[in-house]
Motif scaffolding. Structure first.
Motif: not given
Length: 85
Positions: A57-66
């Protein structure tokens, strides 16, 4: 090394470098971050534990921000599971 364009046509390194110089640095960094987060998401599947789920979930959030930064510059730059690995 020759990169492949979205159409599958090889792009020589010199041309890729020229393209890279015309894109702002923060957009290039967002693309690098997005591809890295996508690799992290692939690494965490299947979601076997609570820790993996939280990391996913943390990686998905960072992907969404990028991807948000990339889409603001050009919507075609958004990194999706089918576009990069």
């Amino acid at each position: 090394m020759i990169a492949l364009a979205p159409t599958g046509v090889p792009v020589p390194d010199v041309v890729a470098a020229l393209i890279g110089t015309s894109i702002p640095l923060h957009v290039l960094q967002a693309e690098i971050d997005a591809v890295g987060e996508l690799r992290e998401i692939y690494r965490l599947r299947p979601l076997a534990s609570d820790e993996d789920r939280q990391d996913y979930e943390a990686a998905a959030g960072r992907l969404a921000r990028a991807n948000k930064k990339l889409a603001a510059y050009n919507p075609k730059l958004v990194v999706t599971p089918g576009s990069a690995a």
